[in-house]
Design an enzyme around this catalytic site. Structure first.
Site, PDB file in Angstrom:
ATOM      1  N   ASP A  14      -0.719   2.809   0.351  1.00 14.09           N
ATOM      2  CA  ASP A  14      -0.360   3.348   1.523  1.00 14.09           C
ATOM      3  C   ASP A  14      -1.694   3.386   2.215  1.00 14.09           C
ATOM      4  O   ASP A  14      -1.757   3.860   3.341  1.00 14.09           O
ATOM      5  CB  ASP A  14      -0.350   4.750   2.090  1.00 14.09           C
ATOM      6  CG  ASP A  14       1.402   5.649   1.080  1.00 14.09           C
ATOM      7  OD1 ASP A  14       1.967   5.104   1.660  1.00 14.09           O
ATOM      8  OD2 ASP A  14       0.948   6.327   0.639  1.00 14.09           O
ATOM      9  N   HIS A  42       5.518  -1.380   4.156  1.00 11.93           N
ATOM     10  CA  HIS A  42       4.659  -1.889   4.995  1.00 11.93           C
ATOM     11  C   HIS A  42       4.912  -2.317   6.052  1.00 11.93           C
ATOM     12  O   HIS A  42       5.819  -2.916   6.929  1.00 11.93           O
ATOM     13  CB  HIS A  42       4.463  -3.454   3.442  1.00 11.93           C
ATOM     14  CG  HIS A  42       3.837  -3.816   2.939  1.00 11.93           C
ATOM     15  ND1 HIS A  42       3.918  -4.339   1.909  1.00 11.93           N
ATOM     16  CD2 HIS A  42       3.802  -2.012   1.964  1.00 11.93           C
ATOM     17  CE1 HIS A  42       3.491  -4.176   0.282  1.00 11.93           C
ATOM     18  NE2 HIS A  42       3.787  -2.808   0.353  1.00 11.93           N
TER      19      HIS A  42
END
EC number: 6.3.4.4
Length: 432
Positions: A14, A42
């Protein structure tokens, strides 16, 4: 001369890899996924429009780029078709520009069923998987019983293999986990309905990459998750099921390791983690809550809130060792705006009193570890969307420089917002 650049997460995932992949993609001919599956979200924001890609490489939004899915990626046919449909509905030509290795393991409904059954059985001791069947699919690969993309070419043989493996899974699901079995015919019919689309994109990824290198083409390898979640080198057992480190590029795509030119480690200006597992700098106070709020720290795939903490240079030093990191890209710098002080964890104090500068490997060795912090003055000025490093507050610059000093690696790219234009490239990875 062509360059081969790896972009990977240097923390627990992340970190903002998708934006940076997208930012650098206009320099390359190929973008390659080499590990993980559709458990990786993503997020890209281009001209204010948000796109979340889970399986297809982030380069798909660039019309002149060919996207490759290497053998190290586990492919869910259902997830792939859904993602392709979402992109094609926006006018993006996917199947003409997406190529897949026939050696990719398939994720099928029984993997998902097993994933959910195991997590439910573990209760509070659950690892915190995304529940998308990633781990069970990798298990089948290692056990040499898994179905692969290449099996879709022979539909009769596929049907027979599927029948055998479903007997194996359903026996466990019904008799041990006490849940419903997975239906064979529905599973077979669903896969066969889309098999021709998938096999139409199969290609020899290794040869494509080798030819591109010899022809002087730039190649970008897109990592998923983060270093500290690596199956071998992460905080085991609180890890993912693939090699998230730079070594995974070679094994997950067939690209020779000596041909990699630059490894870009993506780091947040602080740390986050989703799910269980050790997290030495985790904050349980109002500061942690404020970082989570300002950083909008919720998983792109799961929606789960992320745990937040101060920057951990000890864990990062381990990531540098594991990946041969050439330079960092620091994201979400603007989230730290407004704090009176900011902290960097520079060492760990172990339960026996020993001071260490590199993170332990197994999760059990993190128990009782205390962070040793350096405290620096914060900055009140707004850094959001700044694109000139000389306009950053001096205390912010001091923070960046101190991270470079304690890690020994330069910060080559700075990100001050979610859009790809809100970025400062201090050193060009493809020119390094």
């Amino acid at each position: 001369m062509g360059k081969s650049v790896v972009i990977l997460g240097a923390q627990w995932g992340d970190e903002g890899k998708g934006k940076i992949v997208d930012l650098l993609t206009d320099r390359v001919k190929y973008v390659v996924r080499y590990q993980g599956g559709h458990n990786a979200g993503h997020t890209l924001i281009i001209n204010g429009e948000k796109t979340v890609l889970r399986l297809i490489p982030s380069g798909m939004l660039h019309p002149n780029v060919t996207c490759l899915i290497g053998n190290g990626v586990v492919v869910s046919p259902e997830a792939l078709m859904k993602e392709m449909g979402e992109l094609e509905s926006r006018g993006i030509k996917v199947r003409e520009r997406l190529l897949i290795s026939e050696a990719c393991p398939l994720i099928l409904p029984y993997h998902v069923a097993m994933d959910h059954a195991r997590e439910a059985a573990l209760g509070k001791k659950a690892i915190g998987t995304t529940g998308r069947g990633i781990g069970p699919a990798y298990e089948d690969k290692v056990a040499r019983r898994g179905l692969r993309v290449g099996d879709l070419f022979n539909k009769e043989a596929f049907a027979e293999k599927l029948k055998n493996i479903l007997e194996y899974y359903n026996f466990q699901l019904v008799n041990y986990y006490k849940v419903e079995p997975v239906d064979y015919q529905k599973t077979l019919d669903d896969v066969m309905a889309i098999a021709d689309v998938i096999t139409g994109m199969v290609a020899d990824i290794t040869t494509i990459l080798d030819t591109a290198r010899k022809n002087g083409e730039h190649i970008l390898f897109e990592g998923a998750q983060g270093t500290m979640l690596d199956i071998d080198h992460g905080t085991y057992p609180y890890v993912t099921s693939s090699n998230t480190t730079a070594g995974g590029v070679a094994t997950g795509s067939g690209f020779g390791p000596r041909n990699l030119d630059y490894v870009l480690g993506i780091i947040k200006a602080y740390c986050t983690r989703v799910g269980g597992g050790p997290f030495t700098t985790e904050l349980f106070d109002d500061v942690g809550a404020e970082i989570a709020r300002k950083g909008n720290e919720f998983g792109a795939v799961t929606g789960r809130p992320r745990r937040c903490g101060w920057f951990d240079a000890v864990a990062i030093r381990r990531a540098i060792q594991l990946n041969s990191i050439s330079g960092f890209c620091m994201t979400k710098l603007d989230v730290l705006d407004g704090f009176d002080e900011v902290k960097i964890c520079v060492a760990y104090k172990m339960p026996n009193g020993e001071i260490v500068e590199y993170a332990p490997l197994a999760a059990k060795d993190w128990e009782g570890v205390e962070p040793i912090y350096e405290t620096l003055p914060g900055w009140k000025e707004n850094t959001f969307r700044i694109t000139d490093v000389n306009k950053l507050p001096q205390n912010c610059i001091n923070y960046i420089k101190r991270i470079e000093e304690v890690t020994g690696v330069p910060i080559d790219i700075l990100s001050t917002g979610p859009d790809r234009v809100e970025t400062m490239i201090l050193r060009e990875p493809f020119a390094a």
